[in-house]
Design an enzyme around this catalytic site. Structure first.
Site, PDB file in Angstrom:
ATOM      1  N   GLY A 258      14.736  -4.388 -36.252  1.00  0.00           N
ATOM      2  CA  GLY A 258      14.320  -5.781 -36.228  1.00  0.00           C
ATOM      3  C   GLY A 258      15.029  -6.698 -35.265  1.00  0.00           C
ATOM      4  N   GLU A 295      17.661   1.349 -37.505  1.00  0.00           N
ATOM      5  CA  GLU A 295      16.328   1.738 -37.033  1.00  0.00           C
ATOM      6  C   GLU A 295      15.836   0.825 -35.915  1.00  0.00           C
ATOM      7  OE1 GLU A 295      14.035   1.312 -40.594  1.00  0.00           O
ATOM      8  OE2 GLU A 295      14.935   3.025 -41.590  1.00  0.00           O
ATOM      9  N   PRO A 296      16.570   0.691 -34.831  1.00  0.00           N
ATOM     10  CA  PRO A 296      16.136  -0.210 -33.770  1.00  0.00           C
ATOM     11  C   PRO A 296      14.946   0.372 -33.004  1.00  0.00           C
ATOM     12  CG  PRO A 296      18.042   1.015 -33.017  1.00  0.00           C
ATOM     13  CD  PRO A 296      17.806   1.424 -34.453  1.00  0.00           C
ATOM     14  N   ARG A 298      12.267  -2.148 -30.842  1.00  0.00           N
ATOM     15  CA  ARG A 298      12.067  -3.104 -29.767  1.00  0.00           C
ATOM     16  C   ARG A 298      13.320  -3.318 -28.912  1.00  0.00           C
ATOM     17  NH1 ARG A 298       8.402  -7.316 -30.295  1.00  0.00           N
ATOM     18  NH2 ARG A 298       8.480  -6.952 -32.527  1.00  0.00           N
ATOM     19  N   ARG A 334      -0.141  -7.496 -27.803  1.00  0.00           N
ATOM     20  CA  ARG A 334       0.763  -8.493 -28.402  1.00  0.00           C
ATOM     21  C   ARG A 334       0.314  -9.945 -28.210  1.00  0.00           C
ATOM     22  NH1 ARG A 334       5.461  -9.308 -27.335  1.00  0.00           N
ATOM     23  NH2 ARG A 334       6.211  -9.563 -29.465  1.00  0.00           N
ATOM     24  N   CYS A 364     -14.382  -7.883 -23.629  1.00  0.00           N
ATOM     25  CA  CYS A 364     -15.283  -8.924 -24.124  1.00  0.00           C
ATOM     26  C   CYS A 364     -14.776  -9.545 -25.409  1.00  0.00           C
ATOM     27  CB  CYS A 364     -16.677  -8.333 -24.318  1.00  0.00           C
ATOM     28  SG  CYS A 364     -17.370  -7.858 -22.749  1.00  0.00           S
ATOM     29  N   TYR A 393       5.805  -1.785 -28.493  1.00  0.00           N
ATOM     30  CA  TYR A 393       4.532  -2.251 -29.053  1.00  0.00           C
ATOM     31  C   TYR A 393       3.531  -2.568 -27.944  1.00  0.00           C
ATOM     32  CZ  TYR A 393       7.745  -2.432 -32.908  1.00  0.00           C
ATOM     33  OH  TYR A 393       8.702  -2.067 -33.822  1.00  0.00           O
TER      34      TYR A 393
HETATM   35  C1  LIG Z   1       8.943  -1.421 -37.260  1.00  0.00           C
HETATM   36  C2  LIG Z   1      10.093  -0.928 -38.017  1.00  0.00           C
HETATM   37  C3  LIG Z   1      11.349  -0.793 -37.405  1.00  0.00           C
HETATM   38  C4  LIG Z   1      11.623  -1.201 -35.980  1.00  0.00           C
HETATM   39  O1  LIG Z   1      11.598  -2.579 -35.809  1.00  0.00           O
HETATM   40  P1  LIG Z   1      12.034  -3.225 -34.395  1.00  0.00           P
HETATM   41  O2  LIG Z   1      11.780  -4.653 -34.599  1.00  0.00           O
HETATM   42  O3  LIG Z   1      11.172  -2.618 -33.355  1.00  0.00           O
HETATM   43  O4  LIG Z   1      13.477  -2.908 -34.200  1.00  0.00           O
HETATM   44  C5  LIG Z   1      12.374  -0.266 -38.145  1.00  0.00           C
HETATM   45  N1  LIG Z   1      12.198   0.117 -39.443  1.00  0.00           N
HETATM   46  C6  LIG Z   1      11.005  -0.010 -40.066  1.00  0.00           C
HETATM   47  C7  LIG Z   1      10.871   0.437 -41.461  1.00  0.00           C
HETATM   48  C8  LIG Z   1       9.926  -0.534 -39.383  1.00  0.00           C
HETATM   49  O5  LIG Z   1       8.750  -0.657 -40.000  1.00  0.00           O
END
Ligand SMILES: *Cc1c(COP(=O)(O)O)cnc(C)c1O
Length: 435
Positions: A258, A295-296, A298, A334, A364, A393
């Site tokens: 996130g 869990e990075p 983005r 996006r 379109c 994304y």
């Molecule tokens: C989408 C997601 C992420 C990655 O989020 P980023 O904003 O891309 O870092 C990590 N964990 C879970 C469970 C997600 O759904």
């Protein structure tokens, strides 16, 4: 007199303008020294280009920022799931966060043994997906409901495979981000409220083939205020202490992903950002003695990718100027989906003249735009534009809407550039259809 700079950083450390001649304003956009116009000549448009160096630099910056605690970076596959990108992050030590059986299959296709470092998040894991994950021997299942826990208990018992589980809690904190990518409030479908999570741990401990091993949280995406992470982690840590008092063996804290990127800045401050983030995450975890999972997505790949597109036509409706480009919302969703901002720059810059225009695709839909009323470098038909920060994304959210083939994807690595996904052709699209 100020000495003219030889290159001008656009997205540190990899995307930059390089002056073409000594005496003019002309400059060309490069990725790790390779001119992007040259890649277009070879591979056409629209084209995704990624920098390996930037992705590796970000992985390393994460590892450095969290070196004070045992941790595993589980790269979030959904941000960019192209196999060669998975391979690149795996080679610098990453595990993976997957949100579907398909993503787990991608990880396995990239490298058989990589499943060992996979965490599986998703509110709706099906039994076949659970079977695949159990057979692959993943690290952790992030459970999001009592029903799902029941299904995993039954499936793991039937296969006689131990399932390591965490409950993904919903900490009820605001991520202060776009509502579509905010996941940690009570009203969202994600996670389990903390009081209910306690019951799920008790239930999991009664199941012979479930092994309680962690607590997970993920509050959303594109988060810039790191205090949200600290708030969420503080609640998670309280829960971990309670669970341990009750005898549960909590080894992992999964802090989710996130961390946001600056879609407007040059990314020169990303070390600082990651350090601020690490601070927010690590402070609540002090003295807890856990293995941290992150869990990075983005923040690893976002700024490392550009989408190159050609201006097909210019047109003016009344007084409104449009640049019609050959990339569309099916290639990069996006802006249409989140009203997201992407900087757009010229691939070859010859003057400093500016014009205001909407940059739109050929699809379109009125939502098929990349910028509206934007000040842009003056552009002629046939010119190339680069849509920045398209690494996350972007291709992963692509579709075939309007029967448009997906763009080719190129990975730059040092002095080499290679195609990691070929341009999709018409026959690829209709392969599964029958008349
Ligand atoms: C989408 C997601 C992420 C990655 O989020 P980023 O904003 O891309 O870092 C990590 N964990 C879970 C469970 C997600 O759904």
């Amino acid at each position: 007199m100020k000495r003219a700079r030889k290159s001008e950083v656009v997205r540190a450390p990899s995307i930059a303008y390089r002056r073409m001649t000594r005496n003019t304003a002309s400059a060309e956009l490069v990725c790790d020294g390779i001119p992007l116009a040259q890649l277009v000549e070879r591979y056409g448009t629209p084209l995704y280009v990624y920098s390996s160096e930037m992705i590796r630099a970000r992985m390393k910056a994460f590892a450095r920022a969290f070196r004070s605690i045992p941790h595993t970076l589980c790269y979030s596959v959904k941000a960019n799931s192209t196999l060669a990108i998975l391979q690149l992050v795996e080679r610098v030590g990453a595990g993976f966060d997957v949100v579907s059986g398909g993503e787990l299959e991608r990880v396995g296709r990239m490298k058989k043994t990589a499943a060992r470092n996979v965490v599986f998040s998703c509110v709706g894991k099906t039994v076949p997906e659970m079977e695949l994950a159990l057979k692959s021997g993943i690290l952790l299942f992030n459970i999001e409901s009592a029903s799902e826990l029941g299904a995993l208990a039954a499936t793991s018992a039937r296969l006689r495979k131990i399932a390591p589980v965490a409950v993904r809690v919903n900490p009820d904190v605001s991520a202060k981000t776009h509502p579509y990518i905010s996941t940690g409030l009570q009203k969202h479908k994600f996670g389990v409220p903390i009081p209910e999570a306690r019951e799920l741990y008790a239930e999991a401990a009664r199941q012979p083939y479930l092994k309680v091993s962690g607590v997970s949280v993920h509050i959303g995406s594109q988060i810039s205020d790191v205090s949200s992470f600290a708030d969420a982690l503080t609640r998670v840590v309280d829960l971990v202490r309670d669970l341990r008092r009750l005898g549960h063996d909590i080894r992992y804290v999964d802090a989710g992903g996130g961390l946001g990127i600056s879609y407007e800045g040059t990314q020169a401050d990303f070390q600082e950002q990651i350090l601020a983030y690490a601070n927010a995450v690590l402070r609540p975890l002090k003295d807890l003695d856990v293995h941290l999972l992150l869990e990075p997505g983005r923040s690893i790949v976002g700024a490392a990718g550009v989408l190159l597109t050609r201006v097909i036509y210019k047109k003016t409706n009344n007084s409104k100027r449009f640049l019609i480009v050959d990339a569309g919302m099916n290639d990069l969703l996006r802006p249409a989906l989140y009203s997201a901002h992407h900087e757009i720059v010229a691939v070859q810059r010859s003057s400093s003249a500016i014009e205001v225009a909407d940059v739109v695709g050929p699809v379109c839909e009125t939502g098929d735009f990349f910028a509206r009323g934007r000040e842009l470098p003056a552009t002629r038909e046939g010119d190339l534009l680069a849509i920045l920060d398209a690494g996350a994304y972007g291709s992963a959210l692509g579709s075939n809407y309007n029967t448009r083939g997906r763009p080719a994807e190129v990975l730059v690595d040092g002095k080499q550039a290679r195609v990691i996904r070929k341009r999709e052709m018409f026959h690829d699209q209709v392969r599964l259809e029958r008349l």
